[in-house]
Scaffold this active site. Structure first.
Site, short mmCIF file in Angstrom:
data_model
loop_
_atom_site.label_atom_id
_atom_site.label_comp_id
_atom_site.label_asym_id
_atom_site.label_seq_id
_atom_site.Cartn_x
_atom_site.Cartn_y
_atom_site.Cartn_z
N GLY A 39 9.94 -12.05 -38.30
CA GLY A 39 9.25 -11.03 -39.09
C GLY A 39 7.75 -11.22 -39.19
N SER A 145 7.41 -5.02 -44.68
CA SER A 145 6.28 -4.17 -45.07
C SER A 145 5.30 -4.01 -43.93
N GLY A 182 -8.15 -9.54 -52.10
CA GLY A 182 -6.80 -10.04 -52.40
C GLY A 182 -6.56 -11.29 -51.57
N LEU A 186 -9.27 -13.13 -48.89
CA LEU A 186 -9.84 -14.45 -49.19
C LEU A 186 -9.43 -15.49 -48.14
N GLU A 187 -8.16 -15.42 -47.69
CA GLU A 187 -7.72 -16.43 -46.71
C GLU A 187 -8.39 -16.20 -45.35
N GLU A 203 -14.72 -5.25 -52.96
CA GLU A 203 -13.50 -5.13 -53.77
C GLU A 203 -13.67 -3.98 -54.75
N VAL A 237 -15.33 0.99 -49.86
CA VAL A 237 -15.80 1.41 -48.55
C VAL A 237 -15.25 2.81 -48.32
N GLY A 272 -3.82 -4.34 -49.20
CA GLY A 272 -2.43 -4.39 -49.63
C GLY A 272 -1.46 -4.01 -48.52
N HIS A 445 0.27 -43.05 -59.80
CA HIS A 445 -1.18 -43.17 -59.80
C HIS A 445 -1.64 -43.84 -58.51
P1 FAD Z 1 9.17 -9.11 -42.82
O1 FAD Z 1 8.78 -10.51 -42.66
O2 FAD Z 1 8.12 -8.07 -42.77
O3 FAD Z 1 10.26 -8.80 -41.70
C1 FAD Z 1 10.78 -7.55 -41.48
C2 FAD Z 1 11.32 -7.47 -40.07
O4 FAD Z 1 12.07 -6.28 -39.93
C3 FAD Z 1 10.24 -7.42 -39.00
O5 FAD Z 1 10.47 -8.40 -38.03
C4 FAD Z 1 10.38 -6.01 -38.39
O6 FAD Z 1 10.08 -5.98 -37.01
C5 FAD Z 1 11.85 -5.73 -38.64
N1 FAD Z 1 12.19 -4.32 -38.71
C6 FAD Z 1 11.61 -3.35 -39.46
N2 FAD Z 1 12.25 -2.16 -39.30
C7 FAD Z 1 13.27 -2.40 -38.43
C8 FAD Z 1 14.30 -1.60 -37.88
N3 FAD Z 1 14.45 -0.30 -38.22
N4 FAD Z 1 15.16 -2.17 -37.01
C9 FAD Z 1 15.04 -3.48 -36.66
N5 FAD Z 1 14.10 -4.29 -37.16
C10 FAD Z 1 13.23 -3.76 -38.04
N6 FAD Z 1 3.78 -14.78 -47.93
C11 FAD Z 1 3.90 -16.03 -48.45
O7 FAD Z 1 4.80 -16.27 -49.25
N7 FAD Z 1 3.02 -17.02 -48.09
C12 FAD Z 1 2.01 -16.80 -47.23
O8 FAD Z 1 1.25 -17.71 -46.94
C13 FAD Z 1 1.86 -15.51 -46.68
N8 FAD Z 1 0.86 -15.25 -45.82
C14 FAD Z 1 0.75 -14.00 -45.28
C15 FAD Z 1 -0.31 -13.75 -44.41
C16 FAD Z 1 -0.48 -12.50 -43.86
C17 FAD Z 1 -1.62 -12.24 -42.93
C18 FAD Z 1 0.47 -11.47 -44.16
C19 FAD Z 1 0.34 -10.11 -43.53
C20 FAD Z 1 1.52 -11.70 -45.03
C21 FAD Z 1 1.66 -12.97 -45.61
N9 FAD Z 1 2.68 -13.26 -46.51
C22 FAD Z 1 2.78 -14.50 -47.06
C23 FAD Z 1 3.67 -12.24 -46.91
C24 FAD Z 1 4.99 -12.45 -46.12
O9 FAD Z 1 4.71 -12.39 -44.74
C25 FAD Z 1 6.00 -11.39 -46.50
O10 FAD Z 1 6.18 -11.39 -47.90
C26 FAD Z 1 7.35 -11.68 -45.83
O11 FAD Z 1 7.22 -11.70 -44.44
C27 FAD Z 1 8.38 -10.62 -46.23
O12 FAD Z 1 9.58 -10.91 -45.60
P2 FAD Z 1 10.66 -9.78 -45.26
O13 FAD Z 1 11.80 -10.52 -44.66
O14 FAD Z 1 10.89 -8.93 -46.44
O15 FAD Z 1 9.96 -8.84 -44.18
P1 NAI Z 2 -3.49 -7.71 -52.15
O1 NAI Z 2 -2.68 -6.76 -52.92
O2 NAI Z 2 -3.35 -9.19 -52.39
O3 NAI Z 2 -5.04 -7.38 -52.33
C1 NAI Z 2 -5.59 -6.15 -52.01
C2 NAI Z 2 -6.93 -6.04 -52.68
O4 NAI Z 2 -7.59 -4.87 -52.21
C3 NAI Z 2 -6.84 -5.92 -54.20
O5 NAI Z 2 -7.75 -6.80 -54.79
C4 NAI Z 2 -7.20 -4.45 -54.46
O6 NAI Z 2 -7.80 -4.25 -55.72
C5 NAI Z 2 -8.15 -4.21 -53.31
N1 NAI Z 2 -8.32 -2.80 -52.94
C6 NAI Z 2 -7.37 -1.82 -52.90
N2 NAI Z 2 -7.89 -0.67 -52.46
C7 NAI Z 2 -9.21 -0.92 -52.21
C8 NAI Z 2 -10.28 -0.13 -51.71
N3 NAI Z 2 -10.10 1.13 -51.37
N4 NAI Z 2 -11.49 -0.72 -51.58
C9 NAI Z 2 -11.68 -2.03 -51.91
N5 NAI Z 2 -10.70 -2.82 -52.37
C10 NAI Z 2 -9.47 -2.27 -52.51
O7 NAI Z 2 -3.18 -7.36 -50.61
P2 NAI Z 2 -3.49 -8.12 -49.26
O8 NAI Z 2 -4.54 -9.16 -49.45
O9 NAI Z 2 -3.69 -7.05 -48.25
O10 NAI Z 2 -2.12 -8.84 -48.99
C11 NAI Z 2 -0.91 -8.08 -48.84
C12 NAI Z 2 0.28 -8.84 -49.32
O11 NAI Z 2 0.54 -9.95 -48.48
C13 NAI Z 2 0.09 -9.35 -50.73
O12 NAI Z 2 1.05 -8.72 -51.54
C14 NAI Z 2 0.36 -10.81 -50.68
O13 NAI Z 2 1.34 -11.17 -51.62
C15 NAI Z 2 0.88 -11.07 -49.26
N6 NAI Z 2 0.17 -12.25 -48.77
C16 NAI Z 2 0.45 -13.46 -49.34
C17 NAI Z 2 -0.23 -14.58 -48.96
C18 NAI Z 2 0.08 -15.85 -49.64
O14 NAI Z 2 1.08 -15.94 -50.33
N7 NAI Z 2 -0.72 -16.89 -49.47
C19 NAI Z 2 -1.25 -14.56 -47.91
C20 NAI Z 2 -1.50 -13.22 -47.42
C21 NAI Z 2 -0.79 -12.14 -47.83
#
Ligand code: FAD
Ligand code: NAI
Length: 466
Positions: A39, A145, A182, A186-187, A203, A237, A272, A445
């Site tokens: 995923g 998502s 978000g 930041l990452e 933001e 933006v 988001g 410690h």
């Molecule tokens: P997904 O991982 O999105 O998997 C869904 C799968 O379903 C995909 O492989 C897709 O191809 C498949 N699919 C969709 N529709 C169909 C269909 N109709 N038929 C067959 N297959 C289908 N979360 C953390 O906890 N820690 C992190 O450090 C973190 N870093 C992130 C960094 C980035 C850049 C991003 C974008 C996200 C990050 N997240 C992080 C969020 C995390 O990736 C998601 O919360 C997590 O992957 C959700 O898992 P899921 O199984 O619900 O869906």
């Molecule tokens: P986010 O929801 O964390 O942050 C989006 C930010 O964009 C918010 O601060 C929001 O106020 C802002 N925003 C929204 N509309 C805007 C606009 N028009 N102009 C300017 N700012 C605007 O979403 P993000 O960073 O895209 O991450 C998506 C998801 O992936 C999150 O829900 C997060 O949980 C997950 N994720 C988790 C990570 C982790 O656990 N370390 C790492 C990366 C992603």
């Protein structure tokens, strides 16, 4: 073929659900449209971003910290293709790990896009256009998502990008403009700044990291600003002109007012993510969605149609891999007739910047809003022996405990290794610990988690080292 369970999507929600169901004796297949399992998390999310964060942190350490520890390496040189290969290897290793686990648990895997074709039926369309229909007793939707789009700004995958491309930019941008302060902003903003980009984050709100405790967000902003990231808060933006060699982004105050133009080589849209249900046939099947497009489920992950369940990013709750995994396990157990459960009050969240930002439970604003009386215990890393030895003293631990019962309601950590430290807090909270329980637990410690113990002592105003 007829199955007990078909899981659509193999992200951390889907593959974990499939494994748990197989462990419980079900005949299971997963359906995945991507070429690889794992995923968003393994392919373009958690894993690649963490590999980039690790490598870029090492690069920065080598350039800025090694010399003061007496390690002479000269000026480090960036080999971006090799760094990206390091990241790709991390993805490959993890994806292969999922392949192995599916095989080990005798789970079938069908490639293609799954669609619910009626009660107990999933139609899968392969890349070659051919379809097959699979039969099953239960279906779990785990389709995850997708990136949220910014109105007025079309991504092109090269200069105006989402996180999918920002984990693989072929060149360090001179100027990177990030939309959204978000987690992703930041990452990935941190990654490219460390590698040499000038990073500006625009933001919409007047704070970064909405949802996190305010004090934690403010302190994190200050630390990231010290590293060179520029924040434009309360701004949006509204468009990006890509006709010239340099992108021209129009930025307006969120409340309205005069626009300014910011130059950028790359614009990263990170505002988001939205649930992904395209092509699943939910409406035809009668599976209800809410007004944000999320599949509606009850406390047992059951949708509005009997036999169809949903978990992970596609349903309500934080979009986090570990939340999806826990829901996957719980859903499998429920389908098997057992008592699966997820405690949504204790889901840790970590932002993997430097220092890391980690939290579990409630923040101060949430407690105030709920009218809960609480005590605060805080301890800074400047007073922690190990942090001082490492010369990594930015940040603090903050514990919020119920004023009457002393039960821990929230723990917030800004600091090196905060992501690992938050696990202790989550376990304490899961067991209903009081701050005194943490304070009376012997901590080794010299370690950073001693700061957690000291913050717990500070709840009763009896920290020793501060
Ligand atoms: P997904 O991982 O999105 O998997 C869904 C799968 O379903 C995909 O492989 C897709 O191809 C498949 N699919 C969709 N529709 C169909 C269909 N109709 N038929 C067959 N297959 C289908 N979360 C953390 O906890 N820690 C992190 O450090 C973190 N870093 C992130 C960094 C980035 C850049 C991003 C974008 C996200 C990050 N997240 C992080 C969020 C995390 O990736 C998601 O919360 C997590 O992957 C959700 O898992 P899921 O199984 O619900 O869906
Ligand atoms: P986010 O929801 O964390 O942050 C989006 C930010 O964009 C918010 O601060 C929001 O106020 C802002 N925003 C929204 N509309 C805007 C606009 N028009 N102009 C300017 N700012 C605007 O979403 P993000 O960073 O895209 O991450 C998506 C998801 O992936 C999150 O829900 C997060 O949980 C997950 N994720 C988790 C990570 C982790 O656990 N370390 C790492 C990366 C992603």
């Amino acid at each position: 073929m007829s199955y007990d369970l078909i899981v659509i999507g193999t992200g951390p929600g889907g593959y974990v659900c499939a494994i748990r169901a197989a462990q419980l004796g079900m005949k299971v297949t997963v359906v995945e449209k991507r070429a690889t399992h794992g995923g968003t998390c393994l392919n373009v999310g958690c894993i690649p971003s963490k590999a980039l964060l690790h490598a870029s942190e090492m690069f920065e350490e080598a350039g800025h910290s090694f010399a003061k520890m007496g390690i002479g390496v000269g000026t480090p040189k960036l080999d971006l293709p090799a760094l990206l290969k390091f990241k790709d290897e991390a993805v490959d290793g993890n994806v292969k790990g999922v392949d192995y686990l599916l095989k080990k648990n005798k789970i079938d895997s069908v490639r293609g896009t799954g669609k619910i074709a009626g009660p107990g039926k999933v139609e899968v369309k392969g890349a070659d256009g051919k379809t097959q229909v699979l039969e099953t007793k239960s279906i779990v939707i785990a389709t995850g998502s997708d990136v949220a789009k910014l109105r007025g700004v079309d991504t092109d995958g090269k200069r105006i990008v989402t996180s999918d491309e920002a984990i693989a930019l072929p060149k360090v941008p001179g100027k990177l403009l990030v939309v959204g302060a978000g987690v992703i902003g930041l990452e990935l903003g941190s990654v490219w700044r460390r590698l040499g980009a000038q990073v500006t984050v625009v933001e919409f709100l007047d704070r970064i990291l909405p949802g996190m405790d305010n004090e934690v967000a403010r302190q994190s902003q200050r630390l990231l600003e010290k590293q060179g990231i520029v924040f434009k808060l309360g701004s949006k933006v509204t468009g990006v002109n890509s006709s010239g060699a340099t992108l021209k982004a129009s930025v307006e105050p969120a409340k309205g007012g005069a626009a300014e133009t910011l130059d950028a080589d790359v614009v990263l849209v990170a505002i988001g993510r939205v649930p992904f249900t395209e092509g699943l046939g939910l409406d035809e099947a009668g599976v209800k969605k809410d007004n944000r497009g999320r599949v509606v489920t009850d406390a047992h992950f059951a949708t509005s149609v009997p036999g169809i369940y949903a978990i992970g990013d596609v349903i309500a709750g934080p979009m986090l891999a570990h939340k999806a995994e826990d829901e996957g396990m719980a859903a499998a157990e429920i389908i098997a007739g057992k008592a699966g459960h997820v405690n949504y009050d204790v889901i840790p969240a970590v932002v993997y910047t430097f220092p890391e930002i980690a939290s579990v439970g409630k923040g101060e604003e949430e407690l105030k809003e709920a009218g809960v009386a609480y005590n605060v215990g805080k301890f800074p890393f400047t007073a922690n022996g190990r942090a001082k030895a490492n010369q990594q003293t930015d940040g603090f631990v903050k514990i919020l405990a119920d004023a009457k019962t002393d039960r821990v309601l929230g723990v917030h950590i800004v600091g090196s290794d905060a992501g690992n430290m938050i696990a202790e807090a989550a376990i304490a909270m899961e067991f209903g610990a009081s701050s005194e329980d943490i304070a009376r637990t012997c901590h080794a410690h010299p370690t950073l988690p001693e700061a957690v113990k000291e913050a717990a002592l500070a709840v009763a105003k009896r920290a020793i080292h501060f």
